[in-house]
Design an enzyme around this catalytic site. Structure first.
Site, short mmCIF file in Angstrom:
data_model
loop_
_atom_site.label_atom_id
_atom_site.label_comp_id
_atom_site.label_asym_id
_atom_site.label_seq_id
_atom_site.Cartn_x
_atom_site.Cartn_y
_atom_site.Cartn_z
N GLY A 148 0.82 -1.21 0.00
CA GLY A 148 0.00 0.00 0.00
C GLY A 148 0.86 1.26 0.00
O GLY A 148 0.48 2.29 0.56
N GLY A 180 -0.20 5.06 -0.88
CA GLY A 180 -1.26 5.73 -0.13
C GLY A 180 -0.76 6.92 0.68
O GLY A 180 0.41 7.32 0.60
N ASP A 231 2.36 -1.74 -4.44
CA ASP A 231 0.96 -1.29 -4.40
C ASP A 231 0.25 -1.88 -5.62
O ASP A 231 0.90 -2.36 -6.56
CB ASP A 231 0.89 0.26 -4.45
CG ASP A 231 -0.43 0.81 -3.88
OD1 ASP A 231 -1.49 0.56 -4.49
OD2 ASP A 231 -0.40 1.48 -2.84
N ASP A 237 -0.61 -7.20 -5.48
CA ASP A 237 -1.92 -7.32 -4.84
C ASP A 237 -1.70 -8.19 -3.61
O ASP A 237 -1.27 -9.34 -3.74
CB ASP A 237 -2.90 -7.98 -5.83
CG ASP A 237 -4.29 -8.12 -5.23
OD1 ASP A 237 -4.44 -7.96 -3.99
OD2 ASP A 237 -5.23 -8.40 -6.00
N TYR A 272 -14.70 -1.85 8.64
CA TYR A 272 -13.28 -1.46 8.79
C TYR A 272 -12.80 -1.73 10.23
O TYR A 272 -11.77 -2.37 10.44
CB TYR A 272 -13.17 0.02 8.44
CG TYR A 272 -11.82 0.66 8.65
CD1 TYR A 272 -10.69 0.23 7.93
CD2 TYR A 272 -11.66 1.74 9.53
CE1 TYR A 272 -9.46 0.86 8.10
CE2 TYR A 272 -10.44 2.37 9.69
CZ TYR A 272 -9.34 1.91 8.99
OH TYR A 272 -8.12 2.54 9.15
N LYS A 277 -10.07 -4.50 11.46
CA LYS A 277 -8.83 -4.09 12.12
C LYS A 277 -8.73 -4.69 13.53
O LYS A 277 -7.65 -5.04 13.99
CB LYS A 277 -8.74 -2.56 12.18
CG LYS A 277 -8.45 -1.93 10.82
CD LYS A 277 -7.00 -2.16 10.37
CE LYS A 277 -6.69 -1.42 9.08
NZ LYS A 277 -5.28 -1.52 8.69
P1 NAD Z 1 -4.69 4.85 1.58
O1 NAD Z 1 -6.08 4.48 1.22
O2 NAD Z 1 -4.21 6.23 1.31
O3 NAD Z 1 -3.67 3.84 0.88
C1 NAD Z 1 -3.89 2.46 0.86
C2 NAD Z 1 -3.16 1.89 -0.33
O4 NAD Z 1 -3.43 0.49 -0.37
C3 NAD Z 1 -3.62 2.48 -1.67
O5 NAD Z 1 -2.52 3.04 -2.36
C4 NAD Z 1 -4.22 1.29 -2.42
O6 NAD Z 1 -3.95 1.30 -3.82
C5 NAD Z 1 -3.52 0.11 -1.73
N1 NAD Z 1 -4.28 -1.14 -1.84
C6 NAD Z 1 -5.62 -1.33 -1.71
N2 NAD Z 1 -5.93 -2.63 -1.92
C7 NAD Z 1 -4.76 -3.26 -2.17
C8 NAD Z 1 -4.42 -4.59 -2.48
N3 NAD Z 1 -5.35 -5.56 -2.59
N4 NAD Z 1 -3.11 -4.90 -2.66
C9 NAD Z 1 -2.16 -3.94 -2.59
N5 NAD Z 1 -2.42 -2.65 -2.34
C10 NAD Z 1 -3.71 -2.32 -2.13
O7 NAD Z 1 -4.49 4.47 3.12
P2 NAD Z 1 -3.53 5.16 4.19
O8 NAD Z 1 -4.25 6.31 4.73
O9 NAD Z 1 -2.17 5.33 3.64
O10 NAD Z 1 -3.54 4.03 5.31
C11 NAD Z 1 -2.55 3.03 5.36
C12 NAD Z 1 -2.90 2.09 6.49
O11 NAD Z 1 -2.98 2.83 7.72
C13 NAD Z 1 -4.24 1.38 6.34
O12 NAD Z 1 -4.10 0.07 6.77
C14 NAD Z 1 -5.17 2.16 7.23
O13 NAD Z 1 -6.18 1.35 7.73
C15 NAD Z 1 -4.25 2.62 8.32
N6 NAD Z 1 -4.71 3.84 8.97
C16 NAD Z 1 -4.70 5.03 8.29
C17 NAD Z 1 -5.17 6.18 8.92
C18 NAD Z 1 -5.17 7.51 8.23
O14 NAD Z 1 -5.73 8.49 8.77
N7 NAD Z 1 -4.56 7.64 7.04
C19 NAD Z 1 -5.66 6.11 10.24
C20 NAD Z 1 -5.71 4.87 10.87
C21 NAD Z 1 -5.19 3.75 10.24
C1 AKB Z 2 -10.48 6.61 8.58
O1 AKB Z 2 -11.08 7.68 8.78
O2 AKB Z 2 -11.00 5.59 8.11
C2 AKB Z 2 -9.01 6.54 8.99
C3 AKB Z 2 -8.90 5.98 10.36
C4 AKB Z 2 -9.05 6.85 11.54
O3 AKB Z 2 -8.67 4.81 10.51
N1 AKB Z 2 -8.46 7.86 8.88
#
Ligand code: NAD
Ligand code: AKB
Length: 318
Positions: free
Chosen positions: A10, A13, A34, A52, A142, A146
């Protein structure tokens, strides 16, 4: 662990695009992966492979070929996207994680990072200063995925000796890569709209308080946890991890202090119910005690830094 070979899933992201660059800056060989192909510095600064996470054979091939000894498993569907496609969210978030856990054990990966979230809490959890250990009944797909993921991580640590480390991230705010399908995304979009159009229509109501963190703190905290001595870590599911909390109205006031003609409207949608089920603030005392976590940014310093950087990258005079 400065010269490790690290695989990041990922990686394109919101978090991955900054984490990969931070790990590479420390001299690590980072294999960014990714579903999407990136452009710019992520692609130009090192190895990128399409992957993937549902394809365990491809994952195993990459881990073996590059002799990967650490994985940061970021690929997932987030809260809002997850509610729109629960089946896919469950598959990616659950089967993807199991593939990573199994490959790590089978191929001798030394250390794994799993990003959890405040979404593991639910409406029956204490809302204020939510403790590390309390009732957890998440009501989004979600949050359910998690929370189950946290249990799998702890299980692999206990039963198979895998060195898994994890954080319950709050909403993360950044200007380099846009947020992807979350409920806290308003707190990213608002800055871009404030700079470009001086107004924003928020999809959460004005008094919805949520825990948040600025990305530089989140990246630093993640790396500090991964560098911490294993003997200091008492939590192998996921650590509560916190910086500050605010509502859309609080954030709008901070932006108005910098952009006086900014205005905000409110049109809550389906994401309001998700936000209402989450904590308003988090007690992260285990992270502070075990590995010295301390955030640097406040709401004010983050707001100034976000606006300055968005203006700079859009060629707008400050
Ligand atoms: P994002 O949605 O920006 O990025 C996720 C990436 O995963 C994307 O680039 C997407 O193309 C890739 N992806 C989706 N399905 C896939 C697959 N089958 N195989 C490979 N890649 C795949 O998410 P983020 O904000 O960067 O979050 C990253 C992680 O952190 C996640 O697990 C999310 O749950 C966790 N998280 C994020 C936040 C936040 O605020 N950003 C908060 C809490 C937890
Ligand atoms: C979301 O809003 O889904 C994320 C998170 C808090 O896990 N930013």
């Amino acid at each position: 662990m400065d010269s490790d070979t690290i695989l990041v899933t990922g990686a394109c992201g919101q978090i991955g695009s900054e984490l990969v660059m931070a790990l590479r800056a420390r001299g690590n060989n980072v294999i960014a992966t990714d579903l999407k192909v990136p452009s710019g510095e992520l692609l130009e600064s090192g190895e990128f492979q399409r992957l993937d996470v549902l394809n365990k054979n491809s994952l195993a091939t990459l881990v073996s070929k590059f002799k990967v000894n650490q994985i940061y498993h970021l690929a997932a569907l987030l809260s809002a996207t997850g509610e729109q496609n629960p089946e896919l969210a469950w598959r990616v978030n659950m089967k993807g994680l199991r593939n990573i856990l199994d490959c790590s054990v089978e191929l001798g990966v030394k250390r794994l990072f799993f990003p959890s979230t405040i979404a593991v809490f639910g409406p029956t959890s204490p809302k204020q200063n939510t403790p590390q250990h309390c009732v957890m009944e998440p009501n989004t797909i979600y949050g359910i995925s998690k929370q189950a993921g946290e249990r799998w991580c702890d299980y692999y640590y206990q039963k198979k000796g895998l060195d898994v480390r994890s954080l319950r991230y709050p909403g993360l705010i950044s200007y380099k890569t846009k947020a992807g399908g979350g409920t806290t995304d308003y707190a990213v979009e608002i800055f871009f709209e404030a700079v470009k159009h001086k107004q924003y229509n928020c999809f959460l109501s004005e008094n919805t308080v949520l825990p948040m963190m600025y990305m530089p703190d989140a990246i630093r905290g993640t790396i500090e946890l991964m560098d911490a001595s294993a003997g200091n870590l008492s939590i192998r599911s996921a650590y509560n991890f916190s910086a500050f909390s605010f509502s859309p109205q609080d954030l709008a006031k901070c932006i108005i202090a910098e952009i006086p003609d900014f205005s905000m409207q409110y049109s809550p949608d389906f994401r309001q119910a998700i936000a209402d089920s989450w904590p308003a603030s988090i007690d992260d005392s285990f992270a502070r005690k075990d590995w010295g976590w301390k955030p640097e940014y406040t709401l004010d310093t983050m707001t100034k830094d976000m606006l300055t950087n968005i203006m700079l990258t859009n060629g707008i005079a400050i």
